[in-house]
Scaffold this motif. Sequence first.
Motif, PDB file in Angstrom:
ATOM      1  N   ALA A  46       0.831  -1.212   0.000  1.00 47.19           N
ATOM      2  CA  ALA A  46       0.000   0.000   0.000  1.00 47.19           C
ATOM      3  C   ALA A  46       0.861   1.256   0.000  1.00 47.19           C
ATOM      4  O   ALA A  46       0.526   2.245  -0.662  1.00 47.19           O
ATOM      5  N   SER A  47       1.977   1.234   0.707  1.00 50.73           N
ATOM      6  CA  SER A  47       2.857   2.413   0.739  1.00 50.73           C
ATOM      7  C   SER A  47       3.481   2.676  -0.630  1.00 50.73           C
ATOM      8  O   SER A  47       3.759   3.835  -0.973  1.00 50.73           O
ATOM      9  N   LEU A  48       3.720   1.629  -1.422  1.00 53.13           N
ATOM     10  CA  LEU A  48       4.224   1.852  -2.781  1.00 53.13           C
ATOM     11  C   LEU A  48       3.234   2.648  -3.617  1.00 53.13           C
ATOM     12  O   LEU A  48       3.612   3.577  -4.343  1.00 53.13           O
ATOM     13  N   ALA A  49       1.954   2.285  -3.526  1.00 51.97           N
ATOM     14  CA  ALA A  49       0.937   3.036  -4.261  1.00 51.97           C
ATOM     15  C   ALA A  49       0.803   4.454  -3.727  1.00 51.97           C
ATOM     16  O   ALA A  49       0.636   5.409  -4.502  1.00 51.97           O
ATOM     17  N   LEU A  50       0.879   4.622  -2.413  1.00 48.83           N
ATOM     18  CA  LEU A  50       0.801   5.968  -1.837  1.00 48.83           C
ATOM     19  C   LEU A  50       1.987   6.821  -2.267  1.00 48.83           C
ATOM     20  O   LEU A  50       1.848   8.033  -2.487  1.00 48.83           O
TER      21      LEU A  50
ATOM     22  N   VAL B 291      -2.705  10.381   2.725  1.00 52.73           N
ATOM     23  CA  VAL B 291      -3.124   9.793   3.994  1.00 52.73           C
ATOM     24  C   VAL B 291      -4.585   9.367   3.981  1.00 52.73           C
ATOM     25  O   VAL B 291      -4.969   8.461   4.724  1.00 52.73           O
ATOM     26  N   GLY B 292      -5.402   9.978   3.156  1.00 56.13           N
ATOM     27  CA  GLY B 292      -6.812   9.627   3.132  1.00 56.13           C
ATOM     28  C   GLY B 292      -7.229   8.715   1.999  1.00 56.13           C
ATOM     29  O   GLY B 292      -8.430   8.467   1.821  1.00 56.13           O
ATOM     30  N   GLU B 293      -6.283   8.203   1.226  1.00 59.05           N
ATOM     31  CA  GLU B 293      -6.613   7.341   0.098  1.00 59.05           C
ATOM     32  C   GLU B 293      -7.092   5.967   0.581  1.00 59.05           C
ATOM     33  O   GLU B 293      -6.483   5.357   1.448  1.00 59.05           O
ATOM     34  N   THR B 294      -8.187   5.509  -0.001  1.00 55.92           N
ATOM     35  CA  THR B 294      -8.798   4.240   0.413  1.00 55.92           C
ATOM     36  C   THR B 294      -8.577   3.124  -0.603  1.00 55.92           C
ATOM     37  O   THR B 294      -8.375   1.970  -0.217  1.00 55.92           O
ATOM     38  N   ALA B 295      -8.600   3.458  -1.892  1.00 57.93           N
ATOM     39  CA  ALA B 295      -8.504   2.420  -2.923  1.00 57.93           C
ATOM     40  C   ALA B 295      -7.215   1.602  -2.837  1.00 57.93           C
ATOM     41  O   ALA B 295      -7.257   0.370  -2.917  1.00 57.93           O
ATOM     42  N   PRO B 296      -6.028   2.216  -2.679  1.00 57.26           N
ATOM     43  CA  PRO B 296      -4.824   1.378  -2.548  1.00 57.26           C
ATOM     44  C   PRO B 296      -4.869   0.448  -1.346  1.00 57.26           C
ATOM     45  O   PRO B 296      -4.356  -0.675  -1.407  1.00 57.26           O
ATOM     46  N   LEU B 297      -5.487   0.890  -0.252  1.00 67.12           N
ATOM     47  CA  LEU B 297      -5.554   0.047   0.935  1.00 67.12           C
ATOM     48  C   LEU B 297      -6.502  -1.126   0.726  1.00 67.12           C
ATOM     49  O   LEU B 297      -6.259  -2.226   1.224  1.00 67.12           O
ATOM     50  N   ILE B 298      -7.575  -0.908  -0.033  1.00 65.87           N
ATOM     51  CA  ILE B 298      -8.502  -2.012  -0.306  1.00 65.87           C
ATOM     52  C   ILE B 298      -7.827  -3.074  -1.159  1.00 65.87           C
ATOM     53  O   ILE B 298      -7.980  -4.284  -0.925  1.00 65.87           O
ATOM     54  N   LEU B 299      -7.056  -2.649  -2.149  1.00 71.63           N
ATOM     55  CA  LEU B 299      -6.438  -3.596  -3.069  1.00 71.63           C
ATOM     56  C   LEU B 299      -5.170  -4.229  -2.519  1.00 71.63           C
ATOM     57  O   LEU B 299      -4.841  -5.374  -2.879  1.00 71.63           O
ATOM     58  N   LEU B 300      -4.432  -3.524  -1.652  1.00 74.47           N
ATOM     59  CA  LEU B 300      -3.081  -3.958  -1.303  1.00 74.47           C
ATOM     60  C   LEU B 300      -2.915  -4.283   0.174  1.00 74.47           C
ATOM     61  O   LEU B 300      -2.325  -5.304   0.518  1.00 74.47           O
ATOM     62  N   ALA B 301      -3.395  -3.414   1.074  1.00 74.68           N
ATOM     63  CA  ALA B 301      -3.278  -3.714   2.506  1.00 74.68           C
ATOM     64  C   ALA B 301      -4.316  -4.730   2.948  1.00 74.68           C
ATOM     65  O   ALA B 301      -4.084  -5.520   3.869  1.00 74.68           O
TER      66      ALA B 301
ATOM     67  N   GLN C 192      -2.651  -5.615   6.569  1.00 76.84           N
ATOM     68  CA  GLN C 192      -2.554  -4.589   7.597  1.00 76.84           C
ATOM     69  C   GLN C 192      -3.717  -3.616   7.448  1.00 76.84           C
ATOM     70  O   GLN C 192      -4.153  -3.312   6.339  1.00 76.84           O
ATOM     71  N   GLU C 193      -4.188  -3.146   8.581  1.00 77.13           N
ATOM     72  CA  GLU C 193      -5.306  -2.215   8.580  1.00 77.13           C
ATOM     73  C   GLU C 193      -4.810  -0.774   8.452  1.00 77.13           C
ATOM     74  O   GLU C 193      -3.643  -0.471   8.719  1.00 77.13           O
ATOM     75  N   GLY C 194      -5.699   0.108   8.012  1.00 79.93           N
ATOM     76  CA  GLY C 194      -5.425   1.538   7.928  1.00 79.93           C
ATOM     77  C   GLY C 194      -6.703   2.296   8.235  1.00 79.93           C
ATOM     78  O   GLY C 194      -7.813   1.766   8.083  1.00 79.93           O
ATOM     79  N   LEU C 195      -6.565   3.518   8.665  1.00 75.16           N
ATOM     80  CA  LEU C 195      -7.742   4.296   9.043  1.00 75.16           C
ATOM     81  C   LEU C 195      -8.727   4.497   7.885  1.00 75.16           C
ATOM     82  O   LEU C 195      -9.941   4.326   8.083  1.00 75.16           O
ATOM     83  N   PRO C 196      -8.300   4.845   6.669  1.00 76.96           N
ATOM     84  CA  PRO C 196      -9.278   4.980   5.579  1.00 76.96           C
ATOM     85  C   PRO C 196     -10.005   3.662   5.285  1.00 76.96           C
ATOM     86  O   PRO C 196     -11.221   3.680   5.046  1.00 76.96           O
ATOM     87  N   HIS C 197      -9.286   2.554   5.302  1.00 72.64           N
ATOM     88  CA  HIS C 197      -9.935   1.266   5.058  1.00 72.64           C
ATOM     89  C   HIS C 197     -10.880   0.908   6.192  1.00 72.64           C
ATOM     90  O   HIS C 197     -11.969   0.347   5.966  1.00 72.64           O
ATOM     91  N   PHE C 198     -10.510   1.217   7.424  1.00 75.36           N
ATOM     92  CA  PHE C 198     -11.378   0.959   8.570  1.00 75.36           C
ATOM     93  C   PHE C 198     -12.676   1.750   8.442  1.00 75.36           C
ATOM     94  O   PHE C 198     -13.778   1.223   8.673  1.00 75.36           O
ATOM     95  N   ILE C 199     -12.574   3.017   8.071  1.00 75.75           N
ATOM     96  CA  ILE C 199     -13.772   3.843   7.897  1.00 75.75           C
ATOM     97  C   ILE C 199     -14.640   3.298   6.766  1.00 75.75           C
ATOM     98  O   ILE C 199     -15.874   3.229   6.884  1.00 75.75           O
TER      99      ILE C 199
END
Length: 393
Positions: A226-230, A292-302, A317-324
Amino acid sequence: MAVEVSQPVRPAGAAPAPQRRRFDVPIRPRSFQRDDLIILVLSAVAALALVALIYGGLTIQSGIPGLIIWWYLAFLAINYVVVRRVQGRLLALDRTMTVFIASLALAMLIPLLLIIGVVVYQGFRVISPHFFVNTVDECGPLDPASCGGIGHAIVGTLEQVALAVVMAVPLALLCAVFLNEIGGPLKRPVRIFVDAMSGVPSIVAGLFIYAVWVVQLNRGFSGFAASLALAILMLPTVTRTSEEVLRLVPDGLREGSLALGGSEWRTTWSVVLPTARSGIITASILGVARAVGETAPLILLAFGNSSMNANPFAGAQEGLPHFIYEYIRFNPGTPPYERAWGAALVLIALVLGLFTLARVIGARTSVEARQRREAKRAARTRTRAAATGGATS
Protein backbone atom coordinates in the motif's frame (compact mmCIF):
# COMPACT_ATOMS: atom_id res chain seq x y z
CA MET A 1 5.66 98.86 -1.23
CA ALA A 2 2.85 96.39 -1.59
CA VAL A 3 2.62 94.53 -4.85
CA GLU A 4 -0.78 93.56 -6.13
CA VAL A 5 -1.09 90.22 -7.83
CA SER A 6 -3.59 90.22 -10.62
CA GLN A 7 -6.04 87.36 -10.59
CA PRO A 8 -6.68 85.60 -13.91
CA VAL A 9 -9.88 86.78 -15.49
CA ARG A 10 -12.25 83.93 -16.50
CA PRO A 11 -14.08 84.60 -19.73
CA ALA A 12 -17.78 85.31 -19.43
CA GLY A 13 -19.92 82.18 -19.70
CA ALA A 14 -17.02 79.81 -19.04
CA ALA A 15 -17.67 76.85 -16.75
CA PRO A 16 -16.24 77.22 -13.24
CA ALA A 17 -12.97 75.40 -12.57
CA PRO A 18 -13.53 71.96 -10.97
CA GLN A 19 -12.90 71.91 -7.28
CA ARG A 20 -10.50 69.25 -6.11
CA ARG A 21 -11.66 67.12 -3.22
CA ARG A 22 -9.44 67.54 -0.19
CA PHE A 23 -9.09 65.12 2.68
CA ASP A 24 -8.04 66.38 6.05
CA VAL A 25 -6.70 62.88 6.89
CA PRO A 26 -5.22 60.63 4.18
CA ILE A 27 -7.09 57.32 3.79
CA ARG A 28 -5.23 54.15 2.96
CA PRO A 29 -7.09 51.73 0.71
CA ARG A 30 -6.39 48.78 3.04
CA SER A 31 -7.36 50.54 6.25
CA PHE A 32 -10.66 49.60 7.91
CA GLN A 33 -12.11 52.14 10.31
CA ARG A 34 -15.25 52.28 12.43
CA ASP A 35 -17.06 54.29 9.75
CA ASP A 36 -16.44 51.48 7.25
CA LEU A 37 -18.04 48.97 9.62
CA ILE A 38 -21.06 51.24 10.08
CA ILE A 39 -21.42 51.59 6.30
CA LEU A 40 -21.26 47.80 5.88
CA VAL A 41 -23.92 47.16 8.52
CA LEU A 42 -26.28 49.86 7.28
CA SER A 43 -25.83 48.73 3.66
CA ALA A 44 -26.69 45.16 4.65
CA VAL A 45 -29.82 46.31 6.55
CA ALA A 46 -30.94 48.59 3.70
CA ALA A 47 -30.40 45.83 1.15
CA LEU A 48 -32.41 43.37 3.26
CA ALA A 49 -35.29 45.83 3.61
CA LEU A 50 -35.28 46.65 -0.11
CA VAL A 51 -35.13 43.04 -1.25
CA ALA A 52 -37.75 41.93 1.27
CA LEU A 53 -40.10 44.57 -0.10
CA ILE A 54 -39.48 43.88 -3.79
CA TYR A 55 -38.86 40.13 -3.63
CA GLY A 56 -41.64 39.27 -1.21
CA GLY A 57 -44.26 41.94 -1.74
CA LEU A 58 -44.11 42.97 -5.39
CA THR A 59 -43.20 39.66 -7.03
CA ILE A 60 -44.64 36.19 -6.98
CA GLN A 61 -41.25 34.55 -6.38
CA SER A 62 -40.36 33.06 -3.03
CA GLY A 63 -37.66 30.97 -1.43
CA ILE A 64 -34.70 31.51 0.86
CA PRO A 65 -31.92 30.88 -1.76
CA GLY A 66 -33.29 33.52 -4.13
CA LEU A 67 -33.76 35.99 -1.28
CA ILE A 68 -30.14 35.52 -0.20
CA ILE A 69 -28.79 35.96 -3.73
CA TRP A 70 -30.75 39.14 -4.42
CA TRP A 71 -29.91 40.52 -0.97
CA TYR A 72 -26.21 39.95 -1.58
CA LEU A 73 -26.30 41.70 -4.97
CA ALA A 74 -28.24 44.63 -3.54
CA PHE A 75 -25.83 44.80 -0.60
CA LEU A 76 -22.83 45.10 -2.95
CA ALA A 77 -24.55 47.78 -5.03
CA ILE A 78 -25.67 49.87 -2.04
CA ASN A 79 -22.28 49.57 -0.36
CA TYR A 80 -20.53 50.73 -3.54
CA VAL A 81 -22.84 53.75 -3.95
CA VAL A 82 -22.49 54.83 -0.32
CA VAL A 83 -18.70 54.45 -0.20
CA ARG A 84 -18.33 56.29 -3.51
CA ARG A 85 -20.44 59.12 -2.20
CA VAL A 86 -18.43 59.38 1.02
CA GLN A 87 -14.87 58.43 0.06
CA GLY A 88 -14.65 58.55 -3.72
CA ARG A 89 -14.62 56.14 -6.65
CA LEU A 90 -11.20 54.56 -5.98
CA LEU A 91 -11.96 53.53 -2.42
CA ALA A 92 -15.49 52.48 -3.38
CA LEU A 93 -14.16 50.00 -5.93
CA ASP A 94 -11.52 48.77 -3.48
CA ARG A 95 -14.04 48.30 -0.65
CA THR A 96 -16.52 46.50 -2.91
CA MET A 97 -13.92 44.06 -4.23
CA THR A 98 -12.66 43.46 -0.69
CA VAL A 99 -16.16 42.63 0.52
CA PHE A 100 -16.75 40.39 -2.51
CA ILE A 101 -13.52 38.40 -2.03
CA ALA A 102 -14.00 38.14 1.74
CA SER A 103 -17.55 36.85 1.30
CA LEU A 104 -16.37 34.23 -1.21
CA ALA A 105 -13.68 33.10 1.25
CA LEU A 106 -16.32 32.85 3.98
CA ALA A 107 -18.58 30.86 1.65
CA MET A 108 -15.71 28.45 0.98
CA LEU A 109 -15.00 28.17 4.71
CA ILE A 110 -18.56 27.35 5.76
CA PRO A 111 -18.70 23.85 4.13
CA LEU A 112 -15.35 22.99 5.68
CA LEU A 113 -16.57 24.03 9.12
CA LEU A 114 -19.78 22.06 8.63
CA ILE A 115 -17.84 18.91 7.68
CA ILE A 116 -15.52 19.22 10.67
CA GLY A 117 -18.44 19.97 12.96
CA VAL A 118 -20.42 16.90 11.84
CA VAL A 119 -17.37 14.63 12.18
CA VAL A 120 -16.60 15.97 15.65
CA TYR A 121 -20.24 15.61 16.75
CA GLN A 122 -20.57 12.06 15.43
CA GLY A 123 -17.14 10.79 16.41
CA PHE A 124 -16.62 12.37 19.82
CA ARG A 125 -19.23 10.07 21.39
CA VAL A 126 -17.05 6.97 20.99
CA ILE A 127 -13.69 8.56 21.79
CA SER A 128 -12.08 7.16 24.94
CA PRO A 129 -8.50 6.32 26.00
CA HIS A 130 -8.82 2.64 25.13
CA PHE A 131 -10.22 3.55 21.69
CA PHE A 132 -6.71 4.55 20.59
CA VAL A 133 -4.92 1.36 21.70
CA ASN A 134 -7.35 -1.57 21.44
CA THR A 135 -8.37 -3.56 18.37
CA VAL A 136 -11.66 -5.00 17.16
CA ASP A 137 -10.56 -8.61 16.73
CA GLU A 138 -12.80 -9.68 19.65
CA CYS A 139 -15.75 -7.39 18.91
CA GLY A 140 -18.80 -8.35 16.90
CA PRO A 141 -21.48 -6.30 15.12
CA LEU A 142 -23.76 -6.43 18.17
CA ASP A 143 -21.16 -5.37 20.73
CA PRO A 144 -21.39 -1.77 21.96
CA ALA A 145 -19.28 0.95 20.38
CA SER A 146 -17.13 1.07 23.51
CA CYS A 147 -15.83 -2.41 22.66
CA GLY A 148 -12.44 -2.41 20.97
CA GLY A 149 -10.66 0.43 19.28
CA ILE A 150 -8.60 1.51 16.28
CA GLY A 151 -5.07 1.10 17.59
CA HIS A 152 -4.23 -1.34 14.79
CA ALA A 153 -5.53 1.09 12.16
CA ILE A 154 -3.54 4.00 13.59
CA VAL A 155 -0.33 1.95 13.59
CA GLY A 156 -0.96 0.79 10.03
CA THR A 157 -1.65 4.30 8.74
CA LEU A 158 1.46 5.76 10.39
CA GLU A 159 3.72 3.01 9.04
CA GLN A 160 2.30 3.11 5.53
CA VAL A 161 2.50 6.89 5.25
CA ALA A 162 6.01 6.95 6.77
CA LEU A 163 7.25 4.40 4.24
CA ALA A 164 5.63 6.36 1.41
CA VAL A 165 7.33 9.56 2.61
CA VAL A 166 10.72 7.85 2.79
CA MET A 167 10.34 6.62 -0.78
CA ALA A 168 8.61 9.58 -2.43
CA VAL A 169 10.08 12.72 -0.87
CA PRO A 170 13.79 12.16 -1.78
CA LEU A 171 12.90 11.12 -5.31
CA ALA A 172 10.52 14.06 -5.73
CA LEU A 173 13.13 16.47 -4.37
CA LEU A 174 15.77 15.16 -6.79
CA CYS A 175 13.30 15.53 -9.64
CA ALA A 176 12.51 19.11 -8.59
CA VAL A 177 16.23 19.95 -8.41
CA PHE A 178 16.70 18.50 -11.88
CA LEU A 179 13.81 20.52 -13.31
CA ASN A 180 14.80 23.83 -11.71
CA GLU A 181 18.60 23.70 -11.27
CA ILE A 182 19.96 21.41 -13.99
CA GLY A 183 17.53 21.17 -16.91
CA GLY A 184 18.71 19.93 -20.27
CA PRO A 185 16.96 18.16 -23.14
CA LEU A 186 15.04 15.88 -20.76
CA LYS A 187 13.53 18.75 -18.78
CA ARG A 188 10.39 19.10 -20.88
CA PRO A 189 9.59 15.34 -21.10
CA VAL A 190 10.09 14.95 -17.35
CA ARG A 191 7.77 17.88 -16.59
CA ILE A 192 5.13 16.48 -18.94
CA PHE A 193 5.42 13.10 -17.22
CA VAL A 194 5.08 14.68 -13.77
CA ASP A 195 2.01 16.65 -14.90
CA ALA A 196 0.47 13.49 -16.31
CA MET A 197 1.08 11.64 -13.04
CA SER A 198 -0.77 14.40 -11.17
CA GLY A 199 -4.01 13.27 -12.78
CA VAL A 200 -3.58 9.55 -12.21
CA PRO A 201 -6.49 8.20 -10.11
CA SER A 202 -5.58 6.39 -6.91
CA ILE A 203 -7.30 3.22 -8.11
CA VAL A 204 -4.96 3.09 -11.13
CA ALA A 205 -1.89 3.33 -8.91
CA GLY A 206 -3.33 0.61 -6.69
CA LEU A 207 -4.05 -1.66 -9.66
CA PHE A 208 -0.52 -1.16 -11.00
CA ILE A 209 1.11 -2.18 -7.71
CA TYR A 210 -1.39 -5.04 -7.37
CA ALA A 211 -0.53 -6.40 -10.82
CA VAL A 212 3.22 -6.11 -10.25
CA TRP A 213 3.71 -6.76 -6.53
CA VAL A 214 0.85 -9.08 -5.59
CA VAL A 215 0.25 -11.01 -8.81
CA GLN A 216 3.54 -11.08 -10.72
CA LEU A 217 5.98 -11.13 -7.79
CA ASN A 218 3.56 -13.05 -5.55
CA ARG A 219 4.42 -10.96 -2.48
CA GLY A 220 0.91 -10.98 -1.08
CA PHE A 221 -1.01 -8.24 0.69
CA SER A 222 0.95 -5.99 3.03
CA GLY A 223 1.24 -2.45 4.28
CA PHE A 224 4.41 -1.99 2.25
CA ALA A 225 2.50 -2.71 -0.97
CA ALA A 226 0.00 0.00 0.00
CA SER A 227 2.86 2.41 0.74
CA LEU A 228 4.22 1.85 -2.78
CA ALA A 229 0.94 3.04 -4.26
CA LEU A 230 0.80 5.97 -1.84
CA ALA A 231 4.34 6.96 -2.86
CA ILE A 232 3.25 7.06 -6.50
CA LEU A 233 0.41 9.39 -5.56
CA MET A 234 2.68 11.63 -3.47
CA LEU A 235 5.44 11.93 -6.06
CA PRO A 236 3.91 14.49 -8.49
CA THR A 237 2.50 16.68 -5.71
CA VAL A 238 5.79 16.98 -3.85
CA THR A 239 7.73 17.44 -7.10
CA ARG A 240 5.67 20.32 -8.45
CA THR A 241 5.44 22.10 -5.10
CA SER A 242 9.18 21.72 -4.44
CA GLU A 243 9.95 23.05 -7.92
CA GLU A 244 7.88 26.16 -7.27
CA VAL A 245 9.64 26.64 -3.92
CA LEU A 246 13.07 26.34 -5.52
CA ARG A 247 12.11 28.99 -8.06
CA LEU A 248 11.61 31.46 -5.21
CA VAL A 249 15.26 31.21 -4.16
CA PRO A 250 16.98 34.43 -5.35
CA ASP A 251 19.44 33.96 -8.20
CA GLY A 252 21.89 36.22 -6.38
CA LEU A 253 22.55 33.48 -3.84
CA ARG A 254 23.44 31.02 -6.59
CA GLU A 255 25.61 33.55 -8.39
CA GLY A 256 27.40 34.47 -5.18
CA SER A 257 28.18 30.85 -4.40
CA LEU A 258 29.42 30.17 -7.93
CA ALA A 259 31.51 33.36 -7.86
CA LEU A 260 33.22 32.16 -4.68
CA GLY A 261 34.29 28.98 -6.45
CA GLY A 262 31.53 26.60 -5.37
CA SER A 263 30.49 23.89 -7.76
CA GLU A 264 26.94 23.50 -8.98
CA TRP A 265 26.09 20.59 -6.72
CA ARG A 266 27.72 22.32 -3.75
CA THR A 267 25.67 25.45 -4.42
CA THR A 268 22.48 23.42 -4.59
CA TRP A 269 23.30 21.42 -1.45
CA SER A 270 24.64 24.24 0.74
CA VAL A 271 22.77 27.31 -0.52
CA VAL A 272 19.59 26.51 -2.45
CA LEU A 273 18.17 23.65 -0.38
CA PRO A 274 18.76 25.26 3.05
CA THR A 275 17.14 28.46 1.83
CA ALA A 276 14.04 26.58 0.64
CA ARG A 277 13.90 24.25 3.65
CA SER A 278 10.60 25.47 5.07
CA GLY A 279 8.94 25.35 1.65
CA ILE A 280 10.20 21.82 1.05
CA ILE A 281 8.72 20.74 4.39
CA THR A 282 5.41 22.27 3.33
CA ALA A 283 5.60 20.39 0.02
CA SER A 284 6.18 17.14 1.90
CA ILE A 285 3.15 17.81 4.09
CA LEU A 286 1.02 18.44 1.01
CA GLY A 287 2.14 15.08 -0.30
CA VAL A 288 1.17 13.44 3.01
CA ALA A 289 -2.24 15.11 2.84
CA ARG A 290 -2.65 13.75 -0.69
CA ALA A 291 -1.94 10.17 0.41
CA VAL A 292 -3.12 9.79 3.99
CA GLY A 293 -6.81 9.63 3.13
CA GLU A 294 -6.61 7.34 0.10
CA THR A 295 -8.80 4.24 0.41
CA ALA A 296 -8.50 2.42 -2.92
CA PRO A 297 -4.82 1.38 -2.55
CA LEU A 298 -5.55 0.05 0.94
CA ILE A 299 -8.50 -2.01 -0.31
CA LEU A 300 -6.44 -3.60 -3.07
CA LEU A 301 -3.08 -3.96 -1.30
CA ALA A 302 -3.28 -3.71 2.51
CA PHE A 303 -6.57 -5.67 2.49
CA GLY A 304 -7.42 -4.83 6.10
CA ASN A 305 -6.92 -6.71 9.35
CA SER A 306 -8.99 -6.70 12.55
CA SER A 307 -5.96 -7.50 14.74
CA MET A 308 -2.68 -5.71 15.32
CA ASN A 309 0.01 -6.21 12.67
CA ALA A 310 2.98 -3.94 13.32
CA ASN A 311 5.06 -5.46 10.52
CA PRO A 312 4.19 -3.70 7.25
CA PHE A 313 6.27 -6.14 5.20
CA ALA A 314 4.37 -9.32 6.07
CA GLY A 315 0.64 -9.96 6.08
CA ALA A 316 -2.45 -7.83 5.64
CA GLN A 317 -2.55 -4.59 7.60
CA GLU A 318 -5.31 -2.21 8.58
CA GLY A 319 -5.43 1.54 7.93
CA LEU A 320 -7.74 4.30 9.04
CA PRO A 321 -9.28 4.98 5.58
CA HIS A 322 -9.93 1.27 5.06
CA PHE A 323 -11.38 0.96 8.57
CA ILE A 324 -13.77 3.84 7.90
CA TYR A 325 -14.75 2.35 4.53
CA GLU A 326 -15.53 -1.05 6.05
CA TYR A 327 -17.50 0.13 9.09
CA ILE A 328 -19.43 3.06 7.59
CA ARG A 329 -21.37 0.57 5.45
CA PHE A 330 -23.26 -0.69 8.50
CA ASN A 331 -26.68 0.74 9.29
CA PRO A 332 -26.71 4.15 10.98
CA GLY A 333 -26.94 3.97 14.74
CA THR A 334 -25.19 0.61 15.02
CA PRO A 335 -21.93 0.27 17.01
CA PRO A 336 -19.73 -0.35 13.92
CA TYR A 337 -21.19 2.76 12.28
CA GLU A 338 -20.27 4.84 15.34
CA ARG A 339 -16.74 3.39 15.34
CA ALA A 340 -16.35 4.60 11.74
CA TRP A 341 -17.16 8.17 12.79
CA GLY A 342 -14.68 7.89 15.64
CA ALA A 343 -11.99 6.72 13.21
CA ALA A 344 -12.81 9.64 10.89
CA LEU A 345 -12.32 12.07 13.76
CA VAL A 346 -8.98 10.48 14.65
CA LEU A 347 -7.86 10.68 11.01
CA ILE A 348 -8.67 14.40 10.83
CA ALA A 349 -6.87 14.99 14.13
CA LEU A 350 -3.87 13.01 12.89
CA VAL A 351 -3.59 15.06 9.70
CA LEU A 352 -3.98 18.30 11.66
CA GLY A 353 -1.28 17.19 14.09
CA LEU A 354 1.11 16.36 11.26
CA PHE A 355 0.49 19.76 9.66
CA THR A 356 1.06 21.57 12.95
CA LEU A 357 4.24 19.61 13.69
CA ALA A 358 5.63 20.30 10.23
CA ARG A 359 4.90 24.01 10.46
CA VAL A 360 6.54 24.21 13.89
CA ILE A 361 9.62 22.38 12.61
CA GLY A 362 9.76 24.58 9.52
CA ALA A 363 9.45 27.78 11.55
CA ARG A 364 12.09 26.60 14.03
CA THR A 365 14.55 25.68 11.30
CA SER A 366 13.95 29.04 9.62
CA VAL A 367 14.63 30.88 12.89
CA GLU A 368 17.77 28.82 13.54
CA ALA A 369 19.05 29.42 10.02
CA ARG A 370 18.43 33.16 10.42
CA GLN A 371 20.28 33.18 13.73
CA ARG A 372 23.23 31.34 12.19
CA ARG A 373 23.38 33.82 9.32
CA GLU A 374 23.28 36.74 11.74
CA ALA A 375 26.00 35.16 13.88
CA LYS A 376 28.23 34.62 10.84
CA ARG A 377 27.60 38.19 9.69
CA ALA A 378 28.49 39.54 13.14
CA ALA A 379 31.66 37.40 13.23
CA ARG A 380 32.73 38.69 9.82
CA THR A 381 32.07 42.25 10.95
CA ARG A 382 34.18 41.79 14.07
CA THR A 383 36.98 40.17 12.07
CA ARG A 384 36.93 42.99 9.53
CA ALA A 385 36.93 45.60 12.31
CA ALA A 386 39.86 43.88 14.07
CA ALA A 387 41.82 43.69 10.83
CA THR A 388 41.13 47.35 10.07
CA GLY A 389 42.17 48.38 13.59
CA GLY A 390 45.41 46.37 13.41
CA ALA A 391 46.31 47.86 10.05
CA THR A 392 45.64 51.39 11.35
CA SER A 393 47.78 50.91 14.45
